[in-house]
Design an enzyme around this catalytic site. Structure first.
Site, mmCIF file in Angstrom:
data_model
loop_
_atom_site.group_PDB
_atom_site.id
_atom_site.type_symbol
_atom_site.label_atom_id
_atom_site.label_comp_id
_atom_site.label_asym_id
_atom_site.label_seq_id
_atom_site.Cartn_x
_atom_site.Cartn_y
_atom_site.Cartn_z
ATOM 1 C CB SER A 1 -0.935 -0.015 1.192
ATOM 2 O OG SER A 1 -0.192 0.155 2.360
ATOM 3 C CE LYS B 1 -4.230 5.903 -1.926
ATOM 4 N NZ LYS B 1 -5.503 5.359 -1.467
ATOM 5 C CE LYS C 1 2.234 5.326 -8.355
ATOM 6 N NZ LYS C 1 1.482 4.565 -9.342
HETATM 7 S S1 IVH Z 1 0.529 2.682 -6.701
HETATM 8 C C1 IVH Z 1 3.166 -0.010 -4.202
HETATM 9 N N1 IVH Z 1 -1.115 4.395 -7.779
HETATM 10 O O1 IVH Z 1 -4.161 2.848 -3.378
HETATM 11 C C2 IVH Z 1 1.991 0.838 -4.369
HETATM 12 N N2 IVH Z 1 -1.951 2.970 -6.090
HETATM 13 O O2 IVH Z 1 -2.579 2.325 -0.499
HETATM 14 C C3 IVH Z 1 1.285 0.441 -5.573
HETATM 15 N N3 IVH Z 1 -4.343 3.255 -5.649
HETATM 16 O O3 IVH Z 1 -4.364 -0.379 -2.840
HETATM 17 C C4 IVH Z 1 0.130 1.244 -5.813
HETATM 18 N N4 IVH Z 1 -4.705 4.844 -7.127
HETATM 19 O O4 IVH Z 1 -4.724 0.052 -5.253
HETATM 20 C C5 IVH Z 1 -0.975 3.426 -6.877
HETATM 21 N N5 IVH Z 1 -2.488 5.917 -8.886
HETATM 22 C C6 IVH Z 1 -2.324 4.956 -7.976
HETATM 23 C C7 IVH Z 1 -3.392 4.509 -7.190
HETATM 24 C C8 IVH Z 1 -3.166 3.505 -6.252
HETATM 25 C C9 IVH Z 1 -5.252 4.066 -6.196
HETATM 26 C C10 IVH Z 1 -4.604 2.288 -4.566
HETATM 27 C C11 IVH Z 1 -3.883 0.992 -4.691
HETATM 28 C C12 IVH Z 1 -3.522 0.606 -3.294
HETATM 29 C C13 IVH Z 1 -3.778 1.834 -2.503
HETATM 30 C C14 IVH Z 1 -2.494 2.276 -1.845
#
Ligand code: IVH
Length: 667
Positions: free
Chosen positions: A84, A118, A293
């Site tokens: 997460s 997000k 990121k």
């Molecule tokens: S990156 C290693 N990018 O948010 C992290 N996550 O707590 C990989 N999420 O359950 C996730 N939008 O499913 C990433 N643009 C985004 C995102 C995203 C939603 C969700 C993801 C994860 C949670 C992170």
């Protein structure tokens, strides 16, 4: 000062509370607190465990991601754990994260950041072998998820086969499954109609839709998948960074949300502020933060991971849109058409960047459906610019009081009626001061007559001093009348009189809308004014109104009731006497507009545009947009699941095109 809590006791209590919430959220899909409140509990636990390392345990919820795996779908072990993101909530925290990133950079190098939304949906991992879709799994506890292969096959934009050459033999793409607000609303309308309780929010609805034993139900729910990361794949070997990965995923046929790049933390903060203030409310799906990121894979490698999350990425959360609070009372507000709306007076709570103390309950059927009583704790939501509403009761109070519809109008004490077939309860006195005020506010509003300076407080004064009883009275106002009111100095009075005079030139569509006739919005007013001039309106029968394209029986009845009534005719004639021109509107379109003479009908679920946007595009290019297909229709533009209109177009030999073909026609 409150007694200092024993940290061990507090930690244990927090763990138990968080675990109970995890169960409700992940397994029962029925949370009882808002996400932000959950985050506050978790942050407190993280802090306590940091301050007291001797009290840390491996089974603490701070060491785990998500909930336990539910038993009804086969378990799938993830090739790499699904992690997460850490959360930050303000500029100070995101800058502190940035400082930690910078410390790990090779000297002289600064990272580029990629900014994504997000998405507030469900994490999902899709596996492709030799370019073919073979498996989908939910996140589950991060290590093991559930096999939802059959259901995800029916998520509309998941490609069954990937495009492009040199695809890796095994490829695991991760992303978020979401439900657009528009589809969420349709599903909930159907649930309500079928007598089932509606879903609390799009994410819960998406979760329910995905975990269906019958994948055909998933298909009908119009879920969408957007890529945000990967699992069993090493694009690091061939690509430079995350933005190239997303571009590559797009070329393979996946949907990828638009992203932006930032060169410094200042740019990140700037983008966040802009999006929070003006961007989020315009999105067709729910988001709860910006994901920042580090773009370069080389930089990501230097930063690495903690047990739970990458150090190279962080969520910068938007202010919470949901919160819980207690209903202290329910008051009744009287609207423009007399409708009485129950409004919950809640214990003030900070939510979505503002303090909220009034929350609409819409109507008494909604009160019954929610089962809300005075004293209960409720979950509220503020989505974009919309008025906050109650989502559900999260804790029933003992001795709570029922919400009883009023027997008399709370403003004028006049009789209260309930129309058959309608859920509304309303005040039947057209001279009720509340109705007069709301009607005038609406008349003066921007989309109606646009009388700047005639806001709520000016209307309030004019009505309470009995200077104005309806819209026509506005045109009798004199300078002395206004100067006698509080807050009206010379210049302000002159400005308002000039604005009122200028409104006389507004076209008929604006006037029809401004009159505040039941069921008549801006678009209907426009449609009517394009077909019927003022004299025709005053003479029209119900059937004449129904003959106008896009006007149904309810709207026709309402228009006829107004224009044939003594009160309606009288008001129009007084407005006319005051010099209102009420001329037919003419769209000013540049000569040779590309769509002039063409009529478009949009049908089915569009993905690039909302229907309103597509119709506006057509109109701005000189064309017409209609809701029904006839031999005169030039094009029917269809999205997913188009039905009878597409069929009719084919029968009539009207040209049809996909949404992307339509997009290509645009200049
Ligand atoms: S990156 C290693 N990018 O948010 C992290 N996550 O707590 C990989 N999420 O359950 C996730 N939008 O499913 C990433 N643009 C985004 C995102 C995203 C939603 C969700 C993801 C994860 C949670 C992170």
């Amino acid at each position: 000062m409150p007694a200092k809590k024993n940290p061990k006791v507090e930690i244990e209590a927090l763990r138990a509370e968080i675990m109970a919430h995890n169960k409700r959220y992940y397994e029962l899909e029925s949370p009882t607190i808002a996400d932000a409140e959950y985050d506050t509990l978790l942050s407190r636990l993280i802090k306590l465990e940091k301050d007291h390392p001797e009290l840390r345990t491996a089974d603490s919820p701070t060491q785990k991601v998500g909930g336990a795996v539910s038993s009804s779908f086969a378990p799938v072990k993830h090739a790499r754990p699904m992690l997460s993101l850490d959360n930050t909530y303000n500029e100070e925290e995101i800058r502190a994260w940035n400082d930690r990133v910078l410390k790990n950079m090779p000297s002289g190098q600064t990272p580029s950041y990629i900014l994504e939304q997000k998405l507030d949906g469900l994490s999902c991992a899709l596996t492709y072998e030799n370019g073919r879709y073979v498996r989908a799994a939910t996140r589950g506890d991060g290590e093991t998820g559930e096999d939802v292969t059959e259901n995800v096959r029916f998520v509309g934009n998941v490609p069954p086969e990937l495009r492009g050459k040199n695809l890796p033999q095994t490829l695991e793409i991760r992303g978020e499954i979401v439900l657009f607000f528009e589809d969420f609303k349709k599903i909930n309308d159907e649930e309500k109609e079928a007598g089932r309780p509606p879903f609390v929010n799009p994410r819960n609805c998406a979760a329910g839709s995905l975990r269906q034993k019958d994948a055909q139900i998933t298909k009908r729910r119009h879920l969408k998948f957007f890529v945000h990361s990967y699992g069993d794949w090493r694009p690091e070997h061939e690509l430079a960074g995350h933005s190239s990965f997303l571009d590559r995923a797009k070329l393979m046929g996946f949907s990828v949300e638009p992203y932006e790049l930032a060169r410094s933390i200042d740019q990140v903060v700037e983008h966040y502020n802009r999006f929070r203030d003006t961007g989020v409310a315009k999105l067709p799906y729910a988001v709860d933060g910006l994901v920042v990121k580090v773009d370069s894979f080389a930089h990501q490698r230097r930063l690495g991971f903690t047990a739970k999350s990458p150090r190279w990425a962080v969520a910068f959360k938007y202010p919470a849109q949901q919160a819980t609070s207690v209903v202290n009372d329910v008051e009744f507000s009287v609207g423009r058409t007399g409708t009485i709306t129950p409004v919950a007076k809640i214990e003030p709570v900070f939510c979505g960047g503002v303090t909220i103390s009034n929350v609409t309950l819409h109507n008494f059927d909604e009160v019954a459906r929610l089962g809300v009583r005075i004293g209960d704790r409720v979950l509220i939501e503020r989505a974009g610019e919309v008025i906050p509403k109650v989502i559900k009761v999260v804790e029933k109070a003992r001795g709570a009081k029922d919400v009883v519809p009023p027997k008399k109008c709370p403003v004028c004490a006049g009789p209260v009626l309930k129309e058959e077939d309608l859920v509304a309860v309303f005040c039947d006195n057209p001279s009720c001061p509340a109705q007069v005020r709301r009607t005038l506010e609406h008349y003066a509003s921007r989309a109606a007559m646009d009388i700047v300076g005639l806001g709520d407080s000016a209307v309030d004064q004019l009505v309470s001093k009995k200077l104005v009883k309806d819209a026509a009275d506005l045109y009798d106002l004199k300078r002395e009348d206004l100067l006698g009111l509080e807050l009206f100095k010379d210049k302000k009075a002159d400005n308002l009189l000039a604005q009122i005079a200028a409104s006389k030139a507004k076209t008929l569509d604006r006037v029809i809308y401004a009159l505040g006739i039941r069921h008549i919005g801006e678009k209907t007013a426009e449609t009517v004014a394009e077909r019927l001039d003022l004299d025709a309106l005053l003479r029209a029968t119900e059937a004449d109104f129904q003959a106008v394209p896009d006007i149904g029986p309810v709207v026709a009845k309402s228009l006829h009731a107004f224009f044939s009534s003594f009160a309606g005719k009288n008001l129009i004639s007084r407005l006319r006497d005051h010099g209102l021109t009420m001329a037919k509107p003419e769209r000013v379109i540049a000569a040779g507009a590309p769509f002039s003479g063409m009529t478009f009908v949009f049908t089915g679920a569009l993905t690039t545009f909302t229907r309103e946007e597509a119709e506006e595009k057509v109109k701005s290019l000189g064309g017409k947009a209609s809701g029904s297909v006839s031999a005169k229709t030039t094009y029917v533009v269809y999205g997913e699941d188009a039905g009878s209109k597409l069929k009719k177009a084919k029968e009539l030999g009207v040209k049809t095109m996909t949404e992307s073909e339509f997009e290509k026609m645009l200049p």
